[in-house]
Design a protein around this motif. Sequence first.
Motif, PDB file in Angstrom:
ATOM      1  N   ILE A 235      24.341  51.326   0.067  1.00  0.00           N
ATOM      2  CA  ILE A 235      24.835  51.167  -1.297  1.00  0.00           C
ATOM      3  C   ILE A 235      26.072  52.039  -1.523  1.00  0.00           C
ATOM      4  O   ILE A 235      26.175  53.143  -0.968  1.00  0.00           O
ATOM      5  CB  ILE A 235      23.726  51.540  -2.312  1.00  0.00           C
ATOM      6  CG1 ILE A 235      24.160  51.211  -3.739  1.00  0.00           C
ATOM      7  CG2 ILE A 235      23.328  52.995  -2.178  1.00  0.00           C
ATOM      8  CD1 ILE A 235      23.055  51.409  -4.770  1.00  0.00           C
ATOM      9  N   LYS A 236      27.026  51.542  -2.294  1.00  0.00           N
ATOM     10  CA  LYS A 236      28.209  52.349  -2.604  1.00  0.00           C
ATOM     11  C   LYS A 236      27.787  53.580  -3.392  1.00  0.00           C
ATOM     12  O   LYS A 236      26.915  53.505  -4.259  1.00  0.00           O
ATOM     13  CB  LYS A 236      29.207  51.528  -3.430  1.00  0.00           C
ATOM     14  CG  LYS A 236      29.930  50.448  -2.639  1.00  0.00           C
ATOM     15  CD  LYS A 236      30.941  49.715  -3.507  1.00  0.00           C
ATOM     16  CE  LYS A 236      32.052  50.638  -3.974  1.00  0.00           C
ATOM     17  NZ  LYS A 236      33.093  49.907  -4.748  1.00  0.00           N
ATOM     18  N   ARG A 237      28.412  54.696  -3.086  1.00  0.00           N
ATOM     19  CA  ARG A 237      28.030  55.949  -3.738  1.00  0.00           C
ATOM     20  C   ARG A 237      28.182  55.880  -5.260  1.00  0.00           C
ATOM     21  O   ARG A 237      27.354  56.398  -6.001  1.00  0.00           O
ATOM     22  CB  ARG A 237      28.875  57.098  -3.168  1.00  0.00           C
ATOM     23  CG  ARG A 237      28.556  57.435  -1.723  1.00  0.00           C
ATOM     24  CD  ARG A 237      29.554  58.440  -1.171  1.00  0.00           C
ATOM     25  NE  ARG A 237      29.221  58.867   0.188  1.00  0.00           N
ATOM     26  CZ  ARG A 237      29.561  58.214   1.283  1.00  0.00           C
ATOM     27  NH1 ARG A 237      30.239  57.083   1.187  1.00  0.00           N
ATOM     28  NH2 ARG A 237      29.221  58.675   2.474  1.00  0.00           N
ATOM     29  N   SER A 238      29.258  55.260  -5.701  1.00  0.00           N
ATOM     30  CA  SER A 238      29.482  55.164  -7.146  1.00  0.00           C
ATOM     31  C   SER A 238      28.425  54.271  -7.797  1.00  0.00           C
ATOM     32  O   SER A 238      27.913  54.583  -8.887  1.00  0.00           O
ATOM     33  CB  SER A 238      30.885  54.625  -7.437  1.00  0.00           C
ATOM     34  OG  SER A 238      31.113  53.399  -6.760  1.00  0.00           O
ATOM     35  N   ASP A 239      28.048  53.169  -7.118  1.00  0.00           N
ATOM     36  CA  ASP A 239      27.014  52.280  -7.654  1.00  0.00           C
ATOM     37  C   ASP A 239      25.663  52.981  -7.714  1.00  0.00           C
ATOM     38  O   ASP A 239      24.882  52.775  -8.657  1.00  0.00           O
ATOM     39  CB  ASP A 239      26.894  51.017  -6.791  1.00  0.00           C
ATOM     40  CG  ASP A 239      28.109  50.101  -6.925  1.00  0.00           C
ATOM     41  OD1 ASP A 239      28.854  50.258  -7.919  1.00  0.00           O
ATOM     42  OD2 ASP A 239      28.324  49.253  -6.039  1.00  0.00           O
ATOM     43  N   LEU A 240      25.369  53.797  -6.709  1.00  0.00           N
ATOM     44  CA  LEU A 240      24.112  54.551  -6.685  1.00  0.00           C
ATOM     45  C   LEU A 240      24.023  55.502  -7.875  1.00  0.00           C
ATOM     46  O   LEU A 240      22.994  55.567  -8.556  1.00  0.00           O
ATOM     47  CB  LEU A 240      24.003  55.334  -5.374  1.00  0.00           C
ATOM     48  CG  LEU A 240      22.843  56.325  -5.274  1.00  0.00           C
ATOM     49  CD1 LEU A 240      21.503  55.592  -5.362  1.00  0.00           C
ATOM     50  CD2 LEU A 240      22.923  57.119  -3.963  1.00  0.00           C
TER      51      LEU A 240
END
Length: 427
Positions: free
Chosen positions: A256-261
């Motif tokens: 998962i993208k860090r920003s999305d997480l």
Amino acid sequence: MEKKKLSNILTLGFALFAMFFGAGNLLLPPLIGVQVGSNFLMAMIAFGLTGILLPFTGILSVIQSGDSFNDLGNRVNKNIAVILGTIIMICIGPLIAIPRTAATTFEVGLKPFFPELNPFWGSLAFFVVTLVLAIRPSKVVDVIGNYLTPVLLILLAFLILVGIVNPVEALETSKFTMMESFSLGFIEGYQTLDVLASVIFAGIIISAAKAKGYNDTKSKTEVTIISGALSAICLLFVYGGLIYLGATSGITDTAIKRSDLLIQISTNLLGHYGLLAIGLCMAFACLTTAISLTSAVGSFFSELFNKKVGYTAVVIACTVISFGLSIKGVDEIINFAYPPLAFIYPIVITLVLYIVLFGKTIKDKAPYIGAIIASTIIGTLGLFKLLGLFSESTIKTLNHIPFFEYDLGWIVPSIIGFGLGFLLKKK
């Protein structure tokens, strides 16, 4: 402690925390938690070493050497100080750290609310504010310490406490071994860039302390160290909390993208208000870091060129370059950053650690040069490994170097290099 002194320490300590706490510091810990699960304490300790203890050691190394990074570098070699300082400033400046702050602010702070907004305009607005506030370096510390940091800390503390009291899911058994969890946390701490930044930020905090009247060595050192300890305590709470939030998020997709997480965790905990809170946190964290880094880059290079290139001109150039790179996005910047950081980090850690441990008793330069040469060799090998320039058989051979397979291969060679330098000088 007198009231004025306490107020100054709080201002300097909060300013230092905000300088350190930028895009990577908010994005990296939750994903570590997702990956290590029940081993979050081991990962937190490791991340704390490279993200908190070593940066604090970097501040101590500058204090022991003088008032700035140049004084620290000159303990080894004047030319090494210039080369190393230039590489550090490029990494924590327009190449990696500053563009990442703007990209993160857009992805976490703006995009969720304005899905159609082009990253060009988000980054442009971010760097206009950064340029305006960084153009007057004398105001940087007070603006950050008195106004921006308290809001950031309150928002983060509230989010973390809600996650601790009411976790989304229970901790799952980790798929990582303890050593793998430690290695992950330790290496991810490189991405904060805080060890590199600490030797530069130390000079900013020392200058601010002197501007507040702490000019003698004793009071200047005391105020700087206490301020550094305050920032370290704040960082420990925030890092530990964010790793725990990731470990108890119930999210298992490590791709998962860090920003999305981060967005998903905050939304799960506080709903729409969580999204708003994390957006504000990101904006404040990234803005404070971008301002301080841009100011540091301007001061460093204007002094390097003996004021022939003015501070304002360097700040503008740094802002323009950072703006251009920021549009690439967070994950692309982070992935790009791994190779150069794998090279420079062992060198800076070696310099900082050995100066703090032996600087008061061993004055000769040879041992420190020996340690840095050894770390540079290992850093170069690590760089080649990340770039895919080695065959599997070569990597297996290199793994015979203690801890090399965990990207900590610089430890033993630096000790040997330090010892050889000491013995050669003695003879």
